[in-house]
Design a protein around this motif. Structure first.
Motif, PDB file in Angstrom:
ATOM      1  N   ASP A  47     -25.663  18.238  49.611  1.00  0.00           N
ATOM      2  CA  ASP A  47     -25.624  19.050  50.826  1.00  0.00           C
ATOM      3  C   ASP A  47     -24.434  18.656  51.703  1.00  0.00           C
ATOM      4  OD1 ASP A  47     -28.603  20.321  50.687  1.00  0.00           O
ATOM      5  OD2 ASP A  47     -28.578  18.255  50.007  1.00  0.00           O
ATOM      6  N   ILE A  48     -24.148  17.358  51.758  1.00  0.00           N
ATOM      7  CA  ILE A  48     -22.965  16.883  52.478  1.00  0.00           C
ATOM      8  C   ILE A  48     -21.703  17.402  51.802  1.00  0.00           C
ATOM      9  CG2 ILE A  48     -21.642  14.793  53.035  1.00  0.00           C
ATOM     10  CD1 ILE A  48     -24.397  13.368  53.269  1.00  0.00           C
ATOM     11  N   LEU A 147     -25.040  21.523  37.417  1.00  0.00           N
ATOM     12  CA  LEU A 147     -23.911  22.409  37.715  1.00  0.00           C
ATOM     13  C   LEU A 147     -24.307  23.602  38.572  1.00  0.00           C
ATOM     14  CD1 LEU A 147     -21.980  22.326  34.320  1.00  0.00           C
ATOM     15  CD2 LEU A 147     -21.608  20.981  36.389  1.00  0.00           C
ATOM     16  N   TRP A 148     -25.566  23.669  38.983  1.00  0.00           N
ATOM     17  CA  TRP A 148     -25.962  24.713  39.931  1.00  0.00           C
ATOM     18  C   TRP A 148     -25.119  24.625  41.202  1.00  0.00           C
ATOM     19  CZ3 TRP A 148     -27.357  23.670  44.866  1.00  0.00           C
ATOM     20  CH2 TRP A 148     -27.760  22.369  45.168  1.00  0.00           C
ATOM     21  N   SER A 149     -24.839  23.397  41.651  1.00  0.00           N
ATOM     22  CA  SER A 149     -24.102  23.243  42.909  1.00  0.00           C
ATOM     23  C   SER A 149     -22.648  23.664  42.755  1.00  0.00           C
ATOM     24  CB  SER A 149     -24.185  21.800  43.417  1.00  0.00           C
ATOM     25  OG  SER A 149     -23.634  20.902  42.471  1.00  0.00           O
ATOM     26  N   MET A 150     -22.075  23.446  41.562  1.00  0.00           N
ATOM     27  CA  MET A 150     -20.705  23.906  41.328  1.00  0.00           C
ATOM     28  C   MET A 150     -20.647  25.436  41.336  1.00  0.00           C
ATOM     29  SD  MET A 150     -18.905  21.154  41.062  1.00  0.00           S
ATOM     30  CE  MET A 150     -19.996  20.553  42.365  1.00  0.00           C
ATOM     31  N   SER A 151     -21.700  26.063  40.828  1.00  0.00           N
ATOM     32  CA  SER A 151     -21.743  27.524  40.840  1.00  0.00           C
ATOM     33  C   SER A 151     -21.856  28.053  42.264  1.00  0.00           C
ATOM     34  CB  SER A 151     -22.922  28.018  39.997  1.00  0.00           C
ATOM     35  OG  SER A 151     -22.731  27.712  38.639  1.00  0.00           O
ATOM     36  N   GLY A 259     -35.619  15.982  49.327  1.00  0.00           N
ATOM     37  CA  GLY A 259     -34.680  17.095  49.270  1.00  0.00           C
ATOM     38  C   GLY A 259     -35.050  18.165  48.269  1.00  0.00           C
ATOM     39  N   ALA A 260     -35.650  17.787  47.141  1.00  0.00           N
ATOM     40  CA  ALA A 260     -35.960  18.778  46.113  1.00  0.00           C
ATOM     41  C   ALA A 260     -36.990  19.790  46.602  1.00  0.00           C
ATOM     42  CB  ALA A 260     -36.461  18.084  44.846  1.00  0.00           C
ATOM     43  N   SER A 261     -37.912  19.377  47.450  1.00  0.00           N
ATOM     44  CA  SER A 261     -38.941  20.296  47.931  1.00  0.00           C
ATOM     45  C   SER A 261     -38.658  20.807  49.336  1.00  0.00           C
ATOM     46  CB  SER A 261     -40.317  19.610  47.908  1.00  0.00           C
ATOM     47  OG  SER A 261     -40.327  18.497  48.776  1.00  0.00           O
ATOM     48  N   GLN A 262     -37.588  20.292  50.005  1.00  0.00           N
ATOM     49  CA  GLN A 262     -37.337  20.672  51.394  1.00  0.00           C
ATOM     50  C   GLN A 262     -35.970  21.305  51.634  1.00  0.00           C
ATOM     51  OE1 GLN A 262     -38.089  16.759  53.054  1.00  0.00           O
ATOM     52  NE2 GLN A 262     -40.110  17.386  53.771  1.00  0.00           N
ATOM     53  N   PHE A 263     -35.020  21.094  50.736  1.00  0.00           N
ATOM     54  CA  PHE A 263     -33.680  21.653  50.924  1.00  0.00           C
ATOM     55  C   PHE A 263     -33.544  22.927  50.098  1.00  0.00           C
ATOM     56  CE2 PHE A 263     -31.761  17.115  51.533  1.00  0.00           C
ATOM     57  CZ  PHE A 263     -32.471  17.000  52.708  1.00  0.00           C
ATOM     58  N   PRO A 271     -28.712  16.187  56.595  1.00  0.00           N
ATOM     59  CA  PRO A 271     -27.468  15.756  55.941  1.00  0.00           C
ATOM     60  C   PRO A 271     -26.255  16.582  56.356  1.00  0.00           C
ATOM     61  CG  PRO A 271     -28.876  16.915  54.378  1.00  0.00           C
ATOM     62  CD  PRO A 271     -29.700  16.678  55.611  1.00  0.00           C
ATOM     63  N   VAL A 272     -26.450  17.891  56.595  1.00  0.00           N
ATOM     64  CA  VAL A 272     -25.315  18.727  56.999  1.00  0.00           C
ATOM     65  C   VAL A 272     -24.803  18.288  58.364  1.00  0.00           C
ATOM     66  CG1 VAL A 272     -24.635  21.067  57.638  1.00  0.00           C
ATOM     67  CG2 VAL A 272     -26.009  20.691  55.591  1.00  0.00           C
ATOM     68  N   ALA A 273     -25.713  18.020  59.305  1.00  0.00           N
ATOM     69  CA  ALA A 273     -25.303  17.553  60.630  1.00  0.00           C
ATOM     70  C   ALA A 273     -24.606  16.202  60.540  1.00  0.00           C
ATOM     71  CB  ALA A 273     -26.519  17.463  61.548  1.00  0.00           C
ATOM     72  N   ALA A 274     -25.049  15.344  59.612  1.00  0.00           N
ATOM     73  CA  ALA A 274     -24.379  14.051  59.437  1.00  0.00           C
ATOM     74  C   ALA A 274     -22.930  14.246  59.013  1.00  0.00           C
ATOM     75  CB  ALA A 274     -25.132  13.218  58.402  1.00  0.00           C
TER      76      ALA A 274
END
Length: 680
Positions: A47-48, A147-151, A259-263, A271-274
Motif C-alpha cells: 500500500d505504501i 503480481l496483482w499489485s503490478m497489474s 491487511g488481507a481482510s481490511q485493505f 499505511p498510505v498516510a504514513a
C-alpha cells in the motif's frame, strides 16, 4: 498552453531527487518480503509502494505538462515499459520454466493463464474472479499471485497518462494551468474509489482486495499530493513529527492491522498516510534546512540500495517462497530457510537490476545480446501462453459421460465391496475440473457477487414430491446422486445454492476468514422462501472440517435446524465429505496423482479427515425434524479417505466431489434415504 503563457503565479514543483523516498520504497518492500516469508501476514508495504508510485508518476507527468505543454504519451509509455517489462518478463520466464520442471502438469494451464494475465497487466482481475486467498503463502498458492499489485500499478499508469494528457490538452485550449484541474479530478476520483473500497470490504472483501477501482484511491492519494506539492511547505517544527509518526507506522502496520481482510478499505489509510507523512517530512526544504533525522536515516546506503532493488526483489521473493513450500510440502519456511530465501531473492534482484533493468532503461546503450534475449523471452511467453489458451479453448476438459457401473463401481466398491476391473480411472486428471454438478454448469448457484436467490429444478420436474437442496457447493455436489434417485423414484429436486454459503443465521458469517454479509441476507431469504415453497424435505450439510483434524457440527448449524423446525420443515442433514488437506493446507488430488502419487498416498488418513462418530448424530437427536445421513463409509475405507475409489476419481478439486463419483453414491444414498422418506 506553453509555460510562457501560464499565469505568473503558477508554482512549479521541484525536481530534486528524493533519496529518502528511495529508502522508504526499499524498506516498504523489504517488510513485504519479511512478512510474507516469516509471518504469513500482509505488512502494508504494498500500500505504501502504491502511494509512492502514484506520487512519483503523477508528479513527473505534471512537471512535464507544465514545462512543455504536453505529457508525451509515446515517450512516457515507452520509458515506463522499459522500466517495468524487462524484469517482469525475466521472472515470468523463470516461473514458467520452474513450473514445467517442478510442478505437476495439471497446474500448467493455470500458470499459463496467469502468465498471460501478468503480461497484459490484468492479473488482479484474474485472481479476483477466482477469489484467491492472500492471507498467507502456502504450497497451494500460485507463484504469480503477488503480481496483482503490478497489474493495478500498470493500469493506473495507463489511466493517469491518458487523464493527465486529456486535462493538459483541455487546459491548454482554455488558457489555464493544468495542475488545479488535475487536483480536482484526482480528488474526486480518490473519494469515489475510497467509498467503493469501503463498501467492497463490507460485502466482497475477497474481490475487493484485487479490485483496481477499490485500490485506485491508494495511488490517487499519492497522485493528489503530487498535484498539491508546490503549494505545501510544512512548518519546521512539524517535520520531525511527520517523519517519526510515518516511520513508526511503516514498521508497526503489519502487526497492528490485518491487511488481507481490511485493505484497501478505510484502515488502509494508515499505511498510505504514513507514506504521505514521510513525503512531506522532507518536502520543500529551505537552502539551510536539514531533513529530520529519521528522514536522513532513509537516505542511508542500505536503505537506498534496497530502494534500487525493490521492484526486482518484490518480483522474485514470492515465486521463490511458493516453489520452496511446494517442494518441501510444508506450509511455512521457518527462520533459517526463510533467511536463505531472502538472501536468494536479494541475489536474484541484484543480478536482475545489473544485467536487465539498468541496461534496458537506455536501450541504445544496452548490449545487443541483452535486448535480443529479453525480447525473445517476451515474445516466446506471449506466443506460448496465447497458444495454450487457444489449445484449451479448442480442446477443453470434458465431463465424463455416464459411466458403466460394472467397470466403474465407484462408491459401491467401498460401500458393498463391488469388484474393481482393471480399467483407466475416470474422469481423467485433465477432465476432472469439468466433472462438476449441473447447477454450476447451468448457472443455478449464486456466485460470490450474487445476492439474489436463484432456484432451479432437477430430477422429475413434474413430480409432486420435492427435496430442496440448500446451502453451499458442498450441498450442491450431492445433486448428481439425488438426480439418479429422482429419476428412479419420481421426485423433484429444487436447489437453493450459493457459493461459500452454508445456510446460516449468524449475524456475522465469514468465508476464508472474511466477512460475508451476503450469505447472512441470502440465508434469511432462503429460509423465508422455504416456508412458502414447502418442500417435503430440506437436504443440507450437517458438518464441516474442524481446524486441525476431524470434523464438527458448528453451533450455527443447530440454530438453522431450529429455524427450519419453527417453519415445520423436515431436514436431511448429510455429513460433509472430507476436505483434502495436509497441515491445514488444501491440495488437489489431481496434482498429487500427476506427480506419480497413488490413490492412497494422495488421500488423507480417516482419523485426520473425520471424527470416529458422526458429530451431527448426537445433536440431531434433540430435533425431531432432523434426520442425519452419513455416507463416510462410501467415501473412505477404515484407514484412508483415498483420492479415487472403484476406478472413479473422487474429487475434481481440493474438496468437491466429481459428478461421476457423486452419481456412484446414489445406491448407498438410496439405501439410507429409503427408510426415512418412505418413498421406496
Amino acid at each position: 498552453m506553453s509555460r510562457a503563457s501560464a499565469p505568473a503565479t503558477t508554482p512549479v514543483a521541484t525536481t530534486h531527487h528524493r533519496g529518502d523516498l528511495d529508502g522508504l520504497r526499499g524498506i516498504a518492500i523489504a517488510l513485504v518480503v519479511v512478512f510474507h516469508i516469516w509471518f504469513g501476514r500482509v505488512s502494508g508495504g504494498v500500500d505504501i509502494f502504491l502511494a509512492l508510485s502514484g506520487y512519483f508518476f503523477t508528479g513527473s507527468l505534471l512537471r512535464r505538462a507544465e514545462s512543455t505543454g504536453r505529457v508525451g504519451l509515446r515517450e512516457t509509455a515507452g520509458r515506463t515499459a522499459r522500466r517495468l517489462l524487462p524484469a517482469l518478463v525475466v521472472v515470468l520466464a523463470a516461473v514458467v520454466v520452474a513450473t514445467i520442471a517442478l510442478r505437476p502438469y495439471t497446474q500448467w494451464p493455470d500458470i499459463a493463464t496467469q502468465t498471460l494475465a501478468s503480461l497484459l497487466y490484468i492479473q488482479n482481475w484474474q485472481l479476483a474472479l477466482s477469489w484467491s486467498d492472500y492471507l498467507a503463502a502456502d504450497p497451494s498458492v500460485s507463484p504469480l499471485q503477488h503480481l496483482w499489485s503490478m497489474s493495478v500499478q500498470g493500469q493506473f499508469y495507463l489511466a493517469a497518462l491518458l487523464v493527465i494528457a486529456g486535462i493538459t490538452a483541455g487546459c491548454r485550449r482554455l488558457g489555464i494551468a493544468p495542475r488545479p484541474a488535475a487536483a480536482f479530478v484526482i480528488a474526486t476520483m480518490a473519494v469515489a474509489s475510497f467509498v467503493h473500497a469501503a463498501q467492497g470490504m463490507a460485502a466482497h472483501q475477497g474481490w475487493n482486495y484485487y479490485d483496481s477501482t477499490a485500490r485506485a484511491w491508494e495511488l490517487l492519494a499519492g497522485a493528489l499530493l503530487a498535484t498539491l506539492a508546490p503549494y505545501l511547505t510544512p512548518p519546521r517544527a512539524l517535520r520531525p513529527i511527520l517523519a517519526a509518526a510515518g516511520l513508526a507506522i511503516v514498521f508497526a502496520c503489519g502487526w497492528l492491522l490485518d491487511g488481507a481482510s481490511q485493505f484497501p478499505g478505510p484502515l488502509a489509510v494508515v499505511p498510505v498516510a504514513a507514506a504521505l507523512a514521510l513525503i512531506l517530512a522532507a518536502h520543500h526544504l529551505g537552502p539551510t534546512e536539514q531533513p529530520p533525522l529519521l528522514s536522513r536515516l532513509l537516505t542511508s546506503a542500505p536503505a537506498v540500495r534496497l530502494g534500487e532493488l525493490a521492484y526486482a526483489l518484490y518480483l522474485w521473493h514470492w515465486p521463490l517462497l511458493i516453489f520452496y513450500l511446494a517442494e518441501r510440502d510444508t506450509p511455512t519456511a521457518g527462520f533459517a530457510d526463510g533467511a536463505i530465501l531472502i538472501a536468494a531473492a536479494l541475489v536474484l534482484a541484484q543480478l536482475t537490476v545489473r544485467f536487465v533493468e539498468t541496461p534496458l532503461r537506455r536501450p541504445k546503450r544496452a548490449p545487443a545480446t541483452t535486448r535480443r534475449l529479453v525480447a525473445t523471452l517476451g515474445v516466446t511467453l506471449a506466443v506460448a501462453t496465447v497458444g495454450t489458451q487457444v489449445v484449451l479453448h479448442l480442446n477443453p476438459p470434458k465431463a465424463a459421460a455416464a459411466l458403466d457401473p460394472i467397470r466403474y463401481p465407484g462408491a459401491e466398491a467401498l460401500a458393498r465391496g463391488a469388484r474393481i476391473p482393471d480399467v483407466p480411472m475416470r474422469p481423467s486428471l485433465f477432465d476432472a475440473p469439468a466433472d462438476i454438478p449441473p447447477p454450476t454448469g447451468d448457472g443455478c448457484i449464486a456466485d460470490w457477487d450474487t445476492r439474489e436467490v436463484i432456484t432451479c429444478d432437477y430430477g422429475d420436474t413434474t413430480a409432486e414430491r420435492t427435496i430442496a437442496v440448500v446451502g453451499s457447493s458442498h450441498a450442491e455436489h450431492w445433486v448428481p446422486a439425488l438426480e439418479v434417485l429422482a429419476r428412479q423414484h419420481h421426485f423433484r429436486i429444487a436447489v437453493y445454492l450459493k457459493m461459500g454459503c452454508p445456510l446460516t443465521v449468524a449475524q456475522e458469517p465469514s468465508y476464508k476468514g472474511e466477512a460475508n454479509p451476503d450469505c447472512r441476507d441470502w440465508s434469511r431469504e432462503v429460509l423465508d422462501r422455504l416456508a412458502v415453497d414447502r418442500p417435503d424435505w430440506v437436504f443440507t450439510t450437517a458438518t464441516r472440517p474442524r481446524d486441525g483434524v476431524g470434523d464438527e457440527t458448528p453451533q450455527d448449524y443447530l440454530q438453522v435446524w431450529s429455524e427450519l423446525s419453527d417453519r415445520d420443515l423436515k431436514v436431511l442433514a448429510v455429513r460433509d465429505t472430507p476436505w483434502l488437506r495436509r497441515d491445514e493446507v488444501r491440495y488437489r488430488a489431481i496434482d498429487c496423482l500427476a506427480q506419480h502419487g497413488n490413490r492412497l498416498s494422495c488421500g488423507m488418513t480417516r482419523t485426520d479427515a473425520l471424527d470416529p462418530v458422526n458429530p451431527a448424530a448426537a445433536p440431531a437427536a434433540a430435533y425431531p425434524n432432523v434426520f442425519p445421513l452419513d455416507l463416510s463409509d462410501a467415501v473412505c475405507d477404515e484407514q484412508v479417505c483415498a483420492a479415487s475409489a472403484g476406478n472413479v476419481l473422487i474429487y475434481h478439486d481440493e474438496h468437491h466431489l466429481t459428478a461421476s463419483y457423486s452419481r456412484s453414491l446414489a445406491p448407498e444414498l438410496g439405501r439410507q434415504l429409503g427408510p426415512i422418506l418412505g418413498w421406496w
